[in-house]
Write a protein that holds these residues in place. Structure first.
Motif, PDB file in Angstrom:
ATOM      1  N   GLU A 132     -24.652  34.285 -42.168  1.00 35.07           N
ATOM      2  CA  GLU A 132     -24.942  34.920 -41.343  1.00 35.07           C
ATOM      3  C   GLU A 132     -23.991  36.672 -41.803  1.00 35.07           C
ATOM      4  O   GLU A 132     -24.567  37.009 -40.916  1.00 35.07           O
ATOM      5  N   ALA A 133     -23.973  36.871 -43.337  1.00 31.96           N
ATOM      6  CA  ALA A 133     -24.232  37.792 -43.557  1.00 31.96           C
ATOM      7  C   ALA A 133     -25.461  38.773 -43.546  1.00 31.96           C
ATOM      8  O   ALA A 133     -25.544  39.601 -42.943  1.00 31.96           O
ATOM      9  N   GLN A 134     -26.487  38.204 -44.163  1.00 34.09           N
ATOM     10  CA  GLN A 134     -27.524  38.723 -43.330  1.00 34.09           C
ATOM     11  C   GLN A 134     -28.537  38.519 -41.897  1.00 34.09           C
ATOM     12  O   GLN A 134     -28.391  40.095 -41.975  1.00 34.09           O
ATOM     13  N   TRP A 208     -21.871  27.203 -42.367  1.00 34.25           N
ATOM     14  CA  TRP A 208     -20.684  26.123 -41.474  1.00 34.25           C
ATOM     15  C   TRP A 208     -19.649  27.103 -41.278  1.00 34.25           C
ATOM     16  O   TRP A 208     -19.695  27.864 -42.012  1.00 34.25           O
ATOM     17  N   PHE A 209     -19.315  26.766 -39.715  1.00 36.16           N
ATOM     18  CA  PHE A 209     -18.355  27.863 -39.347  1.00 36.16           C
ATOM     19  C   PHE A 209     -16.642  27.477 -39.673  1.00 36.16           C
ATOM     20  O   PHE A 209     -16.479  26.696 -39.796  1.00 36.16           O
ATOM     21  N   SER A 210     -16.117  28.453 -39.806  1.00 35.37           N
ATOM     22  CA  SER A 210     -14.638  28.257 -40.427  1.00 35.37           C
ATOM     23  C   SER A 210     -14.291  29.790 -39.561  1.00 35.37           C
ATOM     24  O   SER A 210     -13.886  31.415 -39.866  1.00 35.37           O
ATOM     25  N   TYR A 213     -12.348  32.255 -42.859  1.00 37.39           N
ATOM     26  CA  TYR A 213     -13.690  32.216 -43.419  1.00 37.39           C
ATOM     27  C   TYR A 213     -13.640  33.599 -45.250  1.00 37.39           C
ATOM     28  O   TYR A 213     -13.606  34.030 -45.620  1.00 37.39           O
ATOM     29  N   TYR A 214     -13.140  34.092 -43.230  1.00 34.75           N
ATOM     30  CA  TYR A 214     -13.951  36.083 -44.438  1.00 34.75           C
ATOM     31  C   TYR A 214     -12.338  36.485 -44.709  1.00 34.75           C
ATOM     32  O   TYR A 214     -12.551  37.417 -45.983  1.00 34.75           O
ATOM     33  N   PRO A 222     -22.546  36.595 -49.485  1.00 35.62           N
ATOM     34  CA  PRO A 222     -22.045  35.050 -49.155  1.00 35.62           C
ATOM     35  C   PRO A 222     -22.656  33.972 -48.562  1.00 35.62           C
ATOM     36  O   PRO A 222     -23.474  34.594 -47.471  1.00 35.62           O
ATOM     37  N   ARG A 223     -22.391  33.097 -48.242  1.00 38.48           N
ATOM     38  CA  ARG A 223     -23.227  31.561 -47.863  1.00 38.48           C
ATOM     39  C   ARG A 223     -22.108  30.866 -46.951  1.00 38.48           C
ATOM     40  O   ARG A 223     -22.584  29.262 -46.234  1.00 38.48           O
ATOM     41  N   GLY A 224     -20.909  31.294 -46.418  1.00 35.81           N
ATOM     42  CA  GLY A 224     -20.822  30.348 -46.024  1.00 35.81           C
ATOM     43  C   GLY A 224     -19.314  29.849 -46.762  1.00 35.81           C
ATOM     44  O   GLY A 224     -19.597  28.821 -48.123  1.00 35.81           O
TER      45      GLY A 224
END
Length: 272
Positions: A132-134, A208-210, A213-214, A222-224
């Motif tokens: 997601e960061a990429q 994965w979504f949370s 997470y942020y 970061p990779r979630g």
């Protein structure tokens, strides 16, 4: 993409709280490569021809199609609860996006692909889904904390991206030229050379979504979360409209289960 440190998240307080676009937090990522466009129908066909792969939609026998995009009304199996503009259509898949009588255009983004399907394509291509960061770093194009890949405002003519115009979900005036997907090299690329990171189709990410997470995210690459029930999707789609969904922004996030497929979700790939 150059290695960089950037402020990830919604700096304008535009998002829905439940999407977890805040807090804005510093992220540092190493260099990587990313596809200039979403994976196309032609790209995905090459994979299928080489491997005989069958998508989740093909195995399940149906996929979710927006009601104005249905080509075979007699194949509608039902409506989605809570979003009646989505119809379950038998025979809808990556090659037949509106139903079995429709044909997908080679230069459009492939849709009706699940996260699991995208992972299989990546394994064949020697690539992977972006973190997601990429994805956000690439979409921003080096412009810090902007809403869109080109800046903070939509252009006056409104033709910088493929989203909904008109009254959602009943009437799309198609002022941008498209009712559903547009060819992947439509409009203008951002400063990094990415075409349509926002609008057109949602794109799967590896994470994965949370929604929390942020607040816990590490600074470095970061990779979630380690686990979850849904995978992150980014960028919004041709169905986004401010009356109900303004997720065609750099910071916007949403999610879906890994086996889900719809007529407005595709993907692009990365490598280190």
């Amino acid at each position: 993409m150059p290695g960089q440190t950037f402020a990830m998240g919604d700096a304008h307080d535009d998002g829905v709280r439940g999407d977890g676009e805040q807090p804005v937090h510093e992220v540092r990522i190493p260099p990587f490569t990313i596809d200039a466009t979403s994976v196309t129908v032609a790209d995905f066909r090459a994979f299928v021809d080489a491997t005989g792969f069958r998508t989740d939609a093909e195995r399940f026998g149906w996929s979710a199609v927006f009601h104005l995009a249905v080509t075979d009304p007699d194949r509608v199996a039902g409506r989605m609860h809570g979003t009646p503009w989505w119809l379950g259509v038998e025979g809808a898949d990556w090659a037949h996006p509106g139903g079995p009588s429709g044909t997908a255009a080679d230069d459009h983004p492939v849709v009706h692909v699940s996260w699991q399907d995208a992972e299989s394509y990546c394994a064949w291509a020697g690539r992977r889904l972006p973190s997601e960061a990429q994805w956000e770093a690439a979409a921003r194009g080096g412009l810090p904390s902007k809403r869109f890949p080109w800046g903070d405002e939509l252009p006056a003519e409104g033709h910088a991206l493929n989203i909904w115009q008109g009254e959602f979900p009943l009437r799309n005036t198609a002022d941008d030229g498209w009712v559903t997907t547009a060819p992947v090299r439509s409009f203008e690329p951002n400063a990094y050379g990415l075409w349509q990171p926002v609008g057109n189709v949602w794109e799967w990410c590896a994470d994965w979504f949370s929604p929390v997470y942020y607040a816990q995210s590490p600074v470095d690459d970061p990779r979630g979360p380690a686990t979850g029930s849904a995978k992150v999707i980014r960028g919004g789609s041709y169905l986004c409209h401010d009356s109900y969904c303004n997720r065609y922004r750099n910071a916007a996030r949403s999610s879906n289960t890994p086996d889900s497929s719809t007529g407005n979700t595709g993907f692009r790939t990365v490598a280190a």
